[in-house]
Design a protein around this motif. Structure first.
Motif, PDB file in Angstrom:
ATOM      1  N   VAL A   1      -7.905  -0.733 -11.327  1.00 40.94           N
ATOM      2  CA  VAL A   1      -7.172  -0.260 -10.161  1.00 40.94           C
ATOM      3  C   VAL A   1      -6.456  -1.471  -9.570  1.00 40.94           C
ATOM      4  O   VAL A   1      -6.477  -2.562 -10.140  1.00 40.94           O
ATOM      5  N   ILE A   2      -5.822  -1.294  -8.406  1.00 40.45           N
ATOM      6  CA  ILE A   2      -5.021  -2.362  -7.812  1.00 40.45           C
ATOM      7  C   ILE A   2      -5.538  -2.645  -6.402  1.00 40.45           C
ATOM      8  O   ILE A   2      -5.824  -1.719  -5.640  1.00 40.45           O
ATOM      9  N   PHE A   3      -5.651  -3.924  -6.067  1.00 34.81           N
ATOM     10  CA  PHE A   3      -6.033  -4.352  -4.727  1.00 34.81           C
ATOM     11  C   PHE A   3      -4.938  -5.258  -4.167  1.00 34.81           C
ATOM     12  O   PHE A   3      -4.487  -6.179  -4.846  1.00 34.81           O
ATOM     13  N   GLY A   4      -4.531  -4.999  -2.934  1.00 37.12           N
ATOM     14  CA  GLY A   4      -3.555  -5.837  -2.258  1.00 37.12           C
ATOM     15  C   GLY A   4      -4.156  -6.446  -1.013  1.00 37.12           C
ATOM     16  O   GLY A   4      -4.828  -5.766  -0.230  1.00 37.12           O
ATOM     17  N   VAL A   5      -3.937  -7.760  -0.819  1.00 36.70           N
ATOM     18  CA  VAL A   5      -4.444  -8.476   0.349  1.00 36.70           C
ATOM     19  C   VAL A   5      -3.314  -8.646   1.352  1.00 36.70           C
ATOM     20  O   VAL A   5      -2.314  -9.324   1.074  1.00 36.70           O
ATOM     21  N   ALA A   6      -3.459  -8.029   2.526  1.00 37.71           N
ATOM     22  CA  ALA A   6      -2.469  -8.160   3.589  1.00 37.71           C
ATOM     23  C   ALA A   6      -2.634  -9.516   4.282  1.00 37.71           C
ATOM     24  O   ALA A   6      -3.703 -10.147   4.199  1.00 37.71           O
ATOM     25  N   PRO A   7      -1.596 -10.003   4.984  1.00 37.69           N
ATOM     26  CA  PRO A   7      -1.698 -11.306   5.657  1.00 37.69           C
ATOM     27  C   PRO A   7      -2.849 -11.401   6.663  1.00 37.69           C
ATOM     28  O   PRO A   7      -3.379 -12.483   6.883  1.00 37.69           O
ATOM     29  N   ASN A   8      -3.260 -10.276   7.237  1.00 34.12           N
ATOM     30  CA  ASN A   8      -4.383 -10.308   8.195  1.00 34.12           C
ATOM     31  C   ASN A   8      -5.739 -10.222   7.508  1.00 34.12           C
ATOM     32  O   ASN A   8      -6.776 -10.182   8.173  1.00 34.12           O
ATOM     33  N   GLY A   9      -5.755 -10.173   6.167  1.00 32.30           N
ATOM     34  CA  GLY A   9      -7.003 -10.158   5.417  1.00 32.30           C
ATOM     35  C   GLY A   9      -7.491  -8.794   5.009  1.00 32.30           C
ATOM     36  O   GLY A   9      -8.490  -8.685   4.290  1.00 32.30           O
ATOM     37  N   ASP A  10      -6.814  -7.723   5.447  1.00 32.02           N
ATOM     38  CA  ASP A  10      -7.208  -6.387   5.009  1.00 32.02           C
ATOM     39  C   ASP A  10      -7.022  -6.259   3.502  1.00 32.02           C
ATOM     40  O   ASP A  10      -6.030  -6.732   2.941  1.00 32.02           O
ATOM     41  N   LEU A  11      -7.991  -5.597   2.856  1.00 30.55           N
ATOM     42  CA  LEU A  11      -7.925  -5.335   1.419  1.00 30.55           C
ATOM     43  C   LEU A  11      -7.594  -3.863   1.232  1.00 30.55           C
ATOM     44  O   LEU A  11      -8.337  -2.988   1.691  1.00 30.55           O
ATOM     45  N   ARG A  12      -6.481  -3.584   0.579  1.00 26.82           N
ATOM     46  CA  ARG A  12      -6.040  -2.209   0.378  1.00 26.82           C
ATOM     47  C   ARG A  12      -6.176  -1.826  -1.096  1.00 26.82           C
ATOM     48  O   ARG A  12      -5.948  -2.642  -1.982  1.00 26.82           O
ATOM     49  N   TRP A  13      -6.522  -0.555  -1.319  1.00 27.84           N
ATOM     50  CA  TRP A  13      -6.831  -0.019  -2.647  1.00 27.84           C
ATOM     51  C   TRP A  13      -5.721   0.907  -3.112  1.00 27.84           C
ATOM     52  O   TRP A  13      -5.199   1.711  -2.329  1.00 27.84           O
ATOM     53  N   TYR A  14      -5.356   0.799  -4.391  1.00 32.56           N
ATOM     54  CA  TYR A  14      -4.357   1.671  -4.992  1.00 32.56           C
ATOM     55  C   TYR A  14      -4.791   2.016  -6.409  1.00 32.56           C
ATOM     56  O   TYR A  14      -5.439   1.208  -7.090  1.00 32.56           O
ATOM     57  N   SER A  15      -4.412   3.183  -6.864  1.00 31.50           N
ATOM     58  CA  SER A  15      -4.639   3.561  -8.259  1.00 31.50           C
ATOM     59  C   SER A  15      -3.418   4.332  -8.751  1.00 31.50           C
ATOM     60  O   SER A  15      -3.008   5.318  -8.127  1.00 31.50           O
ATOM     61  N   TYR A  16      -2.832   3.859  -9.860  1.00 34.00           N
ATOM     62  CA  TYR A  16      -1.620   4.467 -10.407  1.00 34.00           C
ATOM     63  C   TYR A  16      -1.910   5.061 -11.764  1.00 34.00           C
ATOM     64  O   TYR A  16      -2.347   4.364 -12.683  1.00 34.00           O
ATOM     65  N   GLY A  17      -1.665   6.351 -11.893  1.00 32.93           N
ATOM     66  CA  GLY A  17      -1.882   7.029 -13.166  1.00 32.93           C
ATOM     67  C   GLY A  17      -0.615   7.555 -13.781  1.00 32.93           C
ATOM     68  O   GLY A  17      -0.665   8.303 -14.767  1.00 32.93           O
TER      69      GLY A  17
END
Length: 272
Positions: free
Chosen positions: A193-209
């Protein structure tokens, strides 16, 4: 280390396991490519020693990797590397971590170093979800973020055949825009899956099918929970990588490097 790259979990003729679980490449300041394999599940061990690490971990297996703009793990020991001039080069390591500082032994696929595309130098972020599962249907999904935040998808089923024009091995929708708003991330990790780190430190989750269907709105192909926050405090890590881990309950293992060089392990088993 300049970079750490999870090599992907690997493919098999049928869905019969993930042979590359825990394999990581590291690139040091001199451009040496080093091999590691982690067998643990986050057991506390500041020394980084066996049995949780393969005794060959840290061995040099190649050189000259320091100048690439991006180095991506693409499954089955394959790497995609972007030159400063935008050329995309393909490598595949087939060895077991035995020392080979020059990278000249027969541990490398004969197509290693071939150019398979061009024009990749201007992207802000480049990340990949590696080839995994059954060989006949598996492919690498390469994601490239434009300066305006557009997310472009490329699907690769080739094996490093030399083609600077970037036609051979690439899937039909390659280059299509599949999302927007991705330029602001500090780091992005492509695993299963995909994880993105925002500048404030939040970790966001994504999944592309999806398979690169043109959709600048970023709706087609994305799992419903994509974009959700699943963590915080990730902004201070110097390096991040990760991949699927089937050693027990299926999770995504993330490896994070602090500024002082400490390597931390995280296991995520959620769905965003």
């Amino acid at each position: 280390m300049l970079r750490i790259i999870h090599t992907g979990t690997g493919t098999t003729p049928v869905d019969s396991g993930l042979p590359h679980v825990g394999r990581i490449f590291g690139i040091d300041e001199q451009g040496t490519l080093r091999w590691y394999r982690y067998h643990g599940r986050g057991h506390q061990d500041p020394t980084g020693s066996p049995p949780h690490w393969d005794p060959r971990s840290g061995n040099p297996i190649g050189r000259g990797f320091q100048s690439f703009l991006h180095v991506l793990g693409c499954g089955d020991g394959a790497l995609m590397c972007i030159e400063p001039d935008g050329d995309l080069r393909w490598y595949r390591y087939k060895g077991d971590g035995s020392p080979d500082p020059t990278g000249s032994l027969r541990s490398w696929d004969s197509n290693s170093g071939n150019t398979i595309g061009n024009g990749f130098q201007h992207f802000v972020h480049v990340f990949a979800t590696p080839r995994a599962g059954r060989e006949a249907t598996a492919h690498v999904s390469l994601f490239c973020v434009e300066r305006n935040g557009d997310l472009r998808w490329y699907g690769y089923r080739g094996n490093g055949e030399h083609d600077p024009s970037g036609h051979q091995g690439w899937m039909a929708n390659s280059g299509n825009v599949v999302g927007n708003g991705w330029a602001s991330f500090q780091q992005i990790v492509g695993a299963n899956v995909i994880f993105g780190v925002a500048p404030n430190g939040d970790l966001r989750w994504y999944s592309y099918g999806g398979l690169g269907e043109q959709d600048p709105s970023g709706v087609k192909g994305w799992a419903p929970n994509s974009g959700n926050k699943v963590g915080r405090g990730w902004q201070n890590f110097r390096l991040l990588t990760g991949g699927a881990d089937d050693n027990g309950p299926f999770i995504t293992a993330l490896f994070a490097v602090r500024p002082n060089g400490d390597l931390l392990w995280y296991g995520y088993g959620g769905s965003g």
